[in-house]
Design a protein around this motif. Structure first.
Motif, PDB file in Angstrom:
ATOM      1  N   UNK A 285      63.622  30.821  -5.072  1.00  0.00           N
ATOM      2  CA  UNK A 285      62.164  30.495  -5.107  1.00  0.00           C
ATOM      3  C   UNK A 285      61.581  31.317  -3.518  1.00  0.00           C
ATOM      4  N   UNK A 286      61.794  32.893  -3.712  1.00  0.00           N
ATOM      5  CA  UNK A 286      61.224  33.433  -2.552  1.00  0.00           C
ATOM      6  C   UNK A 286      59.579  33.879  -2.363  1.00  0.00           C
ATOM      7  N   UNK A 287      59.277  33.436  -3.306  1.00  0.00           N
ATOM      8  CA  UNK A 287      57.789  33.801  -3.155  1.00  0.00           C
ATOM      9  C   UNK A 287      57.071  32.589  -2.157  1.00  0.00           C
ATOM     10  N   UNK A 288      57.563  31.066  -2.606  1.00  0.00           N
ATOM     11  CA  UNK A 288      57.453  30.261  -1.526  1.00  0.00           C
ATOM     12  C   UNK A 288      57.837  30.165  -0.247  1.00  0.00           C
ATOM     13  N   UNK A 334      46.632  17.483  -0.525  1.00  0.00           N
ATOM     14  CA  UNK A 334      47.243  16.815  -1.551  1.00  0.00           C
ATOM     15  C   UNK A 334      48.118  17.251  -2.440  1.00  0.00           C
ATOM     16  N   UNK A 335      48.627  16.941  -3.504  1.00  0.00           N
ATOM     17  CA  UNK A 335      49.128  17.542  -4.933  1.00  0.00           C
ATOM     18  C   UNK A 335      48.219  18.850  -5.531  1.00  0.00           C
ATOM     19  N   UNK A 336      47.490  18.606  -5.337  1.00  0.00           N
ATOM     20  CA  UNK A 336      46.785  19.744  -5.900  1.00  0.00           C
ATOM     21  C   UNK A 336      46.546  21.150  -4.847  1.00  0.00           C
ATOM     22  N   UNK A 337      46.727  20.651  -3.216  1.00  0.00           N
ATOM     23  CA  UNK A 337      46.746  21.500  -2.342  1.00  0.00           C
ATOM     24  C   UNK A 337      48.161  22.507  -2.972  1.00  0.00           C
ATOM     25  N   UNK A 338      48.983  21.462  -3.117  1.00  0.00           N
ATOM     26  CA  UNK A 338      50.475  21.670  -2.829  1.00  0.00           C
ATOM     27  C   UNK A 338      50.390  22.981  -4.469  1.00  0.00           C
ATOM     28  N   UNK A 339      50.100  22.167  -5.595  1.00  0.00           N
ATOM     29  CA  UNK A 339      50.046  22.971  -6.826  1.00  0.00           C
ATOM     30  C   UNK A 339      49.966  24.974  -6.699  1.00  0.00           C
ATOM     31  N   UNK A 343      50.779  28.320  -7.185  1.00  0.00           N
ATOM     32  CA  UNK A 343      50.537  29.000  -7.950  1.00  0.00           C
ATOM     33  C   UNK A 343      49.873  31.202  -6.839  1.00  0.00           C
ATOM     34  N   UNK A 344      48.958  30.400  -5.908  1.00  0.00           N
ATOM     35  CA  UNK A 344      49.071  31.789  -4.744  1.00  0.00           C
ATOM     36  C   UNK A 344      49.856  32.762  -4.687  1.00  0.00           C
ATOM     37  N   UNK A 345      51.275  31.861  -4.421  1.00  0.00           N
ATOM     38  CA  UNK A 345      52.478  32.948  -4.199  1.00  0.00           C
ATOM     39  C   UNK A 345      52.639  33.323  -5.143  1.00  0.00           C
ATOM     40  N   UNK A 346      52.081  32.617  -6.405  1.00  0.00           N
ATOM     41  CA  UNK A 346      53.424  34.027  -7.083  1.00  0.00           C
ATOM     42  C   UNK A 346      51.958  34.443  -7.753  1.00  0.00           C
ATOM     43  N   UNK A 412      58.545  33.702 -15.761  1.00  0.00           N
ATOM     44  CA  UNK A 412      58.599  32.567 -15.923  1.00  0.00           C
ATOM     45  C   UNK A 412      57.309  31.384 -15.820  1.00  0.00           C
ATOM     46  N   UNK A 413      56.806  32.111 -14.812  1.00  0.00           N
ATOM     47  CA  UNK A 413      56.029  31.241 -14.257  1.00  0.00           C
ATOM     48  C   UNK A 413      54.457  31.591 -14.766  1.00  0.00           C
ATOM     49  N   UNK A 414      54.344  33.115 -15.325  1.00  0.00           N
ATOM     50  CA  UNK A 414      53.761  33.753 -15.690  1.00  0.00           C
ATOM     51  C   UNK A 414      53.003  33.369 -16.764  1.00  0.00           C
ATOM     52  N   UNK A 415      54.105  32.762 -17.829  1.00  0.00           N
ATOM     53  CA  UNK A 415      54.341  32.970 -18.743  1.00  0.00           C
ATOM     54  C   UNK A 415      53.647  31.002 -19.555  1.00  0.00           C
TER      55      UNK A 415
END
Length: 535
Positions: A285-288, A334-339, A343-346, A412-415
């Motif tokens: 999880x280095x991107x995070x 919120x969980x929207x903020x987290x998601x 997404x920004x991290x990746x 994978x996250x892009x997939x």
């Protein structure tokens, strides 16, 4: 709601509408471009691929990214005993999306040698000291302004042990971390008060007995405080890995969401100090981690320094399983903020970008894309080929997620991001919904006997993240338990009695011994709901 044929017809009509309208749109665009070019106003547009660019990380401060070590699938919640949860082995380097884990969750040995994250030292301590002298980690030698954001309320205790999920301590002022003794010492301005001491497990599941404890001590005038070997002008967070990690649901629910809640407020200007260190977790999880801190990550158990900070938090805040209560967050996260943060991290498209089926309006033959996650050993689709064929009949492009494939997490996250929906049986693989775009759909197949837990683990988190959730609970006829035990067995005719036996019985029967033969006709109405959400 309509029949499957009606839904398929509606989808085809949508595709034909796009086929008919595409030539007119092309003519209109060509006319506009001709006018612009003729007037000399044509300008080069931005590079559309830039929105997918991964975050650049300074490798001198962050551990190098490596292939992920697997999306595990230990079951949600506590394991019946420590022995079932600890298996001293490292996870496979395969990026398994949903490994089976019905007997155990590996509690990983701390890696040694070149796998250690920054912050350790050799026996002489030269490495850590030389890094500190360079100003890495926000040391005072860097010349930055003093940290002034932390003001300790006079009526609040240093440690709060009242929450049933987690313990947390917050030290404002002179706080000193002593890695060799797993201690954080607080030196109050007024040394007249009595000394106090707490010992906590610095993770969001405070009842797991195998997580190493951290001691927090408040000293008075009669006690000598440890001498600082490095001074920092930034805050620090001391927390534990381990626990039930090596399973993607627990990775996010127990560590990454709580760490976001605790660390995001500092906008990257915070030092992370980790006990029970698991280097594979940092790499995976280095991107995070790179978005949560700009500074060196310290392996607390291997650190031979006394580090002094103006603000130290020990422990991680946690609200509920894979969830955030905005009213309980001082920043109203919120969980929207987290998601969106993930997404920004990746480097995934921004929040305003629609799901792929709606965003790409230039392809009249485009089908909605669904990722089908099939598990490896338990709660499998026995008729996986028939399920994929049925999804295709409904008009989906099916993307299969193979838990055995060796794939880089960034890829994978892009997939996942390229899909409009994700579908799978109740299990950790569904946690990958965090990489879907806003409005994406989670199709959640619930095995027989565990309906009571389904919404809390995946339904509520999906909705809280701005996703659509479609839940389908299988019938006894769709469960292999019926063939094993028959209609007259308690497992089939009285699941409530089994549940009263506790988590161990639930795991034994409904989580470990059950596979699914999905009835695509019965499942059809739920799939129609998913199609309506996408269309």
């Amino acid at each position: 709601m309509g029949s499957p044929k009606t839904a398929k017809g509606a989808m085809k009509q949508g595709i034909w509408r796009r086929r008919i309208s595409a030539p007119f749109a092309a003519v209109l665009v060509a006319a506009v471009l001709a006018v612009v070019v003729f007037s000399g106003q044509f300008a080069k547009g931005p590079n559309a691929s830039s929105q997918f660019s991964p975050v650049q990380v300074d490798n001198t401060l962050r551990p190098a990214r490596d292939k992920p070590f697997g999306f595990g699938d230990a079951e949600n919640g506590q394991f019946p005993n420590k022995e079932a949860a600890i298996e001293e082995q490292k996870p496979s380097k395969a990026a398994a999306i949903d490994q089976d884990d019905n007997s155990s969750i590996p509690e990983l040995k701390q890696a040694s040698g070149d796998e250690s994250i920054a912050g350790g030292s050799d026996s002489s301590g030269k490495e850590s000291r030389s890094q500190s002298q360079k100003g890495d980690g926000g040391t005072e030698e860097s010349g930055a302004a003093p940290y002034t954001k932390c003001i300790a309320p006079s009526d609040r205790k240093i440690c709060d042990l009242s929450n049933p999920r987690f313990d947390i301590c917050e030290l404002c002022g002179d706080a000193r971390t002593v890695g060799q003794s797993s201690t954080v010492v607080y030196v109050p301005q007024s040394r007249t008060s009595n000394s106090e001491e707490w010992s906590i497990r610095a993770q969001s599941r405070k009842h797991l007995p195998w997580i190493k404890k951290v001691t927090i001590k408040s000293v008075n005038s009669t006690e000598p405080e440890p001498r600082c070997t490095s001074k920092h002008h930034i805050p620090a967070i001391v927390f534990a890995l381990g626990g039930l990690t090596a399973n993607v649901w627990h990775d996010f629910s127990d560590v990454l969401v709580p760490l976001f809640l605790t660390a995001r407020q500092f906008n990257g200007d915070v030092q992370l100090i980790i006990t029970n260190n698991q280097p594979w977790f940092i790499k995976k999880y280095s991107a995070i981690f790179s978005r949560l801190t700009q500074h060196e990550i310290i392996d607390f158990d291997a650190d031979d320094q006394v580090r002094c900070y103006p603000h130290v938090i020990v422990g991680l805040k946690s609200h509920r399983d894979l969830g955030i209560n905005p009213n309980s967050s001082s920043q109203n996260y919120t969980m929207v903020d987290f998601r969106l943060f993930v997404r920004e991290a990746y480097g995934l498209p921004a929040a305003q970008v629609d799901i792929p089926y709606k965003a790409d309006k230039d392809d009249p033959d485009k089908k909605p894309r669904i990722m089908l996650i099939d598990r490896g050993k338990t709660r499998r689709f026995i008729n996986a080929a028939h399920v994929a064929q049925g999804l295709d009949w409904f008009g989906f492009e099916v993307v299969k997620a193979d838990p055995k494939i060796d794939s880089n997490l960034d890829e994978f996250v892009r997939l996942v991001d390229s899909c409009d929906a994700i579908m799978g049986v109740h299990g950790a693989g569904l946690t990958n919904m965090v990489f879907l775009r806003s409005g994406g759909v989670v199709v959640h197949i619930v095995p027989y006997g565990i309906e009571f837990m389904a919404d809390g683990f995946y339904g509520a988190p999906a909705r809280d993240m701005g996703l659509r959730h479609v839940q389908y609970s299988i019938s006894p006829e769709e469960s292999t338990l019926l063939e094993k035990y028959g209609w007259n067995h308690t497992v089939i005719n009285d699941p409530e009695t089994i549940r009263k036996g506790g988590w161990e019985k639930i795991a034994e029967f409904y989580m470990s011994k059950q596979d699914i033969v999905l009835n695509m006709t019965r499942f059809g109405p739920s799939l129609l709901n998913a199609i309506e959400f996408i269309m």
